[in-house]
Scaffold this motif. Structure first.
Motif, PDB file in Angstrom:
ATOM      1  N   ALA A  38       0.841  -1.192   0.000  1.00  0.00           N
ATOM      2  CA  ALA A  38       0.000   0.000   0.000  1.00  0.00           C
ATOM      3  C   ALA A  38       0.876   1.242   0.000  1.00  0.00           C
TER       4      ALA A  38
ATOM      5  N   THR B 155      -2.323   5.685   3.539  1.00  0.00           N
ATOM      6  CA  THR B 155      -2.917   4.814   4.555  1.00  0.00           C
ATOM      7  C   THR B 155      -2.871   5.477   5.927  1.00  0.00           C
TER       8      THR B 155
ATOM      9  N   VAL C  72      -5.547   8.083   6.212  1.00  0.00           N
ATOM     10  CA  VAL C  72      -6.875   7.513   6.494  1.00  0.00           C
ATOM     11  C   VAL C  72      -6.987   7.143   7.966  1.00  0.00           C
TER      12      VAL C  72
ATOM     13  N   LYS D 278     -12.314   6.857   1.690  1.00  0.00           N
ATOM     14  CA  LYS D 278     -12.813   5.743   0.873  1.00  0.00           C
ATOM     15  C   LYS D 278     -12.097   5.698  -0.475  1.00  0.00           C
TER      16      LYS D 278
ATOM     17  N   ILE E  99      -8.526   4.279   0.053  1.00  0.00           N
ATOM     18  CA  ILE E  99      -8.509   2.836   0.318  1.00  0.00           C
ATOM     19  C   ILE E  99      -8.928   2.048  -0.922  1.00  0.00           C
TER      20      ILE E  99
ATOM     21  N   GLN F  69      -6.288   1.558  -3.395  1.00  0.00           N
ATOM     22  CA  GLN F  69      -5.262   0.597  -2.973  1.00  0.00           C
ATOM     23  C   GLN F  69      -5.820  -0.828  -2.905  1.00  0.00           C
TER      24      GLN F  69
ATOM     25  N   GLY G 243      -8.555  -1.944  -1.507  1.00  0.00           N
ATOM     26  CA  GLY G 243      -9.099  -2.291  -0.208  1.00  0.00           C
ATOM     27  C   GLY G 243     -10.550  -1.876  -0.078  1.00  0.00           C
TER      28      GLY G 243
ATOM     29  N   ILE H  16     -13.451  -0.045   2.871  1.00  0.00           N
ATOM     30  CA  ILE H  16     -13.643   0.644   4.142  1.00  0.00           C
ATOM     31  C   ILE H  16     -15.119   0.578   4.506  1.00  0.00           C
TER      32      ILE H  16
ATOM     33  N   PHE I  46     -10.983  -0.705   7.779  1.00  0.00           N
ATOM     34  CA  PHE I  46     -10.667  -0.848   6.357  1.00  0.00           C
ATOM     35  C   PHE I  46      -9.683  -1.993   6.186  1.00  0.00           C
TER      36      PHE I  46
ATOM     37  N   LEU J 132      -6.631  -3.930   3.627  1.00  0.00           N
ATOM     38  CA  LEU J 132      -5.614  -3.726   2.599  1.00  0.00           C
ATOM     39  C   LEU J 132      -4.956  -5.070   2.296  1.00  0.00           C
TER      40      LEU J 132
END
Length: 577
Positions: A464, A469, A472, A546, A549, A552, A554, A556, A570, A572
């Motif tokens: 990531a 990250t 977030v 959002k 994430i 990446q 992922g 959330i 979230f 990852l």
């Protein structure tokens, strides 16, 4: 003959034979029972009496008062149960010899003579009753055999009549029904010239007459409505053909049944090339259909090329159902509407660029304001009053708020314009957690909030952007601190939830969020109605989180209940190597 009368006759005969068999069975069983009862009453009891006498006579110590009483009582019983010829004669002999036996009991010679005569009388009585039992048993067997023969004959006759009725009656019913089935089959093929006729004495005559009337009305209805149906079809086709949006129709087997000119132009095919063919078959060689299939449930709009330019379309799916009945609705197909929204994309892009430009330009004067307030508070440039210090603090607070808003607007502009740059690296989760913890430590200390960290050292690295990250995670922690009461606890946890997935979660113990607002928390500019007005916020933080994430690979999410707090988390992906 009518069906009603035929049923009456058939079931009447079967009922009569069944009743007759039942009556005969009862009578024969009653007669056999009476014969058996007579044997038991008349003969078997006599055999018991003489058996008792014979056993008493065989005892060595006769005469004995008790034994003589037994012999006398059984002789009396036998005299009261005389049922066979010569039985009375033997019973009288038995009684006379018993009197002599008692009289000369002191004389062994005469006693032996009378005993022998008594045993002879007992033997003759036994023989007479045994012979009677045999004769009555033979007669009972003959009566039983005759009863079985009679019932077998009646049963065979009843079975034969029932079989004839079962074979003939269904044909009587099925033939008219088959005629109706054939007639309905012709109607289903739009043949309204079919008619059915039955004899005058049949119940099917009125049914056939009603059926013929129905066929006539169907023919009239078909003729009368065909023109209006064609008119409605022409009107719908005209509307579909002239609408400016692309429309593609499918049947229940996913075959294309129509496509208007705009759809044909967008697909770059002719109508003959796609009409009547399966959707998946066309998707193998048509790029637009392929995108339409693989992005049907996507949250983004469809990006296609039209007239050499990139064009954006929003997809709308509409299912076609027959009118609802007792079995529910029946789906017969669906159609896809591709609405051209390129103009709105350009407007949105212009708005985003404008916001990004303004936000970028605002950062310079805001930075100057913050530097000026810092200089004003420097003692080297002179002392300030308490009132001036309060004004400077207000200016700094507003400057920080403006700087945060401009930063969020710049991040949002990067996401919307597709200029978001991500630096993917293999990162230890603990480093992101430590950085986020240090960033919010002072804010948490102001409300005396404890941060409880649960991040094992042996967790795998994630693939990531560590900066995005951390941003977030800081945003989630900051929100948790804002909405948590003083002296509470916030839990930050990292755990492996799947083989290649790590989950970061932040849980607070605040007031919680109503369920009807949870689905909108990640929308831009959305703020929960009625929340504390003293808590500042733009409504962009969670939306940007959002986007970061999602970019990446992922997800959330949030879980919350009133008075139980909230949990934002979230996921990852784990570093693949």
């Amino acid at each position: 003959m009518t069906i009603k009368n035929l049923l009456r006759i058939g079931f009447g005969v079967i009922f009569t034979l069944t009743a007759l068999i039942s009556i005969l069975s009862v009578l024969n069983l009653k007669k056999i029972a009476e014969d058996d009862k007579a044997i038991l009453r008349d003969n078997y009891e006599s055999l018991i009496f003489v058996k008792n006498i014979n056993e008493a006579l065989d005892l060595p110590d006769i005469p004995n008062d008790v034994q003589q009483e037994i012999i006398q009582q059984n002789i009396i019983n036998e005299n009261n149960n005389i049922t066979e010829p010569h039985e009375q004669e033997y019973a009288d002999s038995l009684f006379a010899n018993f009197i002599g036996f008692k009289k000369y009991s002191y004389d062994p010679l005469k006693k032996a003579v009378y005993r022998a005569r008594m045993k002879a009388a007992v033997y003759h009585i036994s023989t007479v009753n045994l012979k009677a039992i045999y004769q009555r048993n033979a007669k009972a067997n003959i009566d039983a055999n005759n009863a079985m023969l009679n019932m077998s004959i009646l049963g065979a006759v009843s079975l034969l009549i029932t079989i004839l009725f079962l074979f003939r009656f269904p044909n009587y019913i099925s033939q008219p029904i088959n005629r109706f089935i054939n007639a309905f089959s012709e109607i289903s093929r739009k043949n309204y010239e079919v008619n059915v006729h039955f004899p005058d004495n049949s119940e099917f005559q009125s049914l056939g007459r009603s059926f013929n009337e129905m066929v006539t009305k169907l023919r009239d209805y078909e003729d009368g409505n065909l023109q209006s149906i064609k008119f409605e079809q022409l009107r719908v086709e005209t509307l579909v053909q002239n609408v400016t949006d692309a429309i593609i129709g499918f049947d229940e087997q996913e075959r294309i049944i129509f496509a208007n000119p705009m759809a044909i132009k967008l697909l770059a095919v002719t109508e003959e090339e796609i009409k009547g063919k399966q959707l998946k078959e066309i998707a193998q060689w048509n790029e637009v259909i392929s995108k339409l299939i693989h992005s049907e449930n996507a949250i983004y709009d469809l990006k296609l090329e039209l007239d050499g330019e990139q064009t954006y379309f929003t997809r709308e799916f509409f299912e076609i159902h027959l009118p609802a009945n007792k079995n529910g609705q029946s789906k017969i197909g669906h159609f896809v509407l591709l609405k051209n929204i390129t103009r709105f994309y350009h407007l949105d892009e212009a708005k985003t660029n404008f916001i990004a430009t303004i936000s970028h330009e605002l950062k310079t004067p805001i930075g100057s304001i913050k530097m000026s307030t810092a200089l004003l508070q420097n003692d080297r440039y002179g002392a300030i009053t308490e009132f001036q210090k309060e004004l400077i603090d207000n200016i700094e607070e507003d400057s920080d708020r403006l700087l945060k808003i401009t930063s969020e607007l710049l991040d949002m502009g990067q996401v919307q314009t597709g200029k978001l740059l991500l630096n993917f690296t293999a990162t230890d989760p603990i480093s992101i957690v430590n950085y986020a913890q240090k960033s919010v430590r002072l804010l948490a200390e102001q409300k005396d909030i404890a941060l409880k960290i649960d991040c094992p050292q042996d967790l795998p690295q994630i693939w990531a952007d560590p900066d995005k990250t951390a941003w977030v995670l800081i945003n989630l922690l900051t929100n948790a601190i804002k909405y948590s009461p003083n002296k509470s606890t916030i839990e930050l946890a990292v755990a492996k939830t799947a083989e290649y997935v790590l989950e970061f979660s932040v849980r607070d113990h605040g007031e919680g969020i109503k369920e009807n607002y949870l689905s909108r928390l990640f929308e831009r500019y959305f703020k929960v109605p009625g929340e504390d007005s003293r808590i500042s916020g733009t409504g962009l933080g969670l939306a940007i989180a959002k986007d970061f994430i999602t970019a990446q690979n992922g997800e959330i999410r949030v879980k919350s209940k009133i008075n139980e707090g909230s949990r934002f988390y979230f996921t990852l992906p784990v570093h693949p190597y």
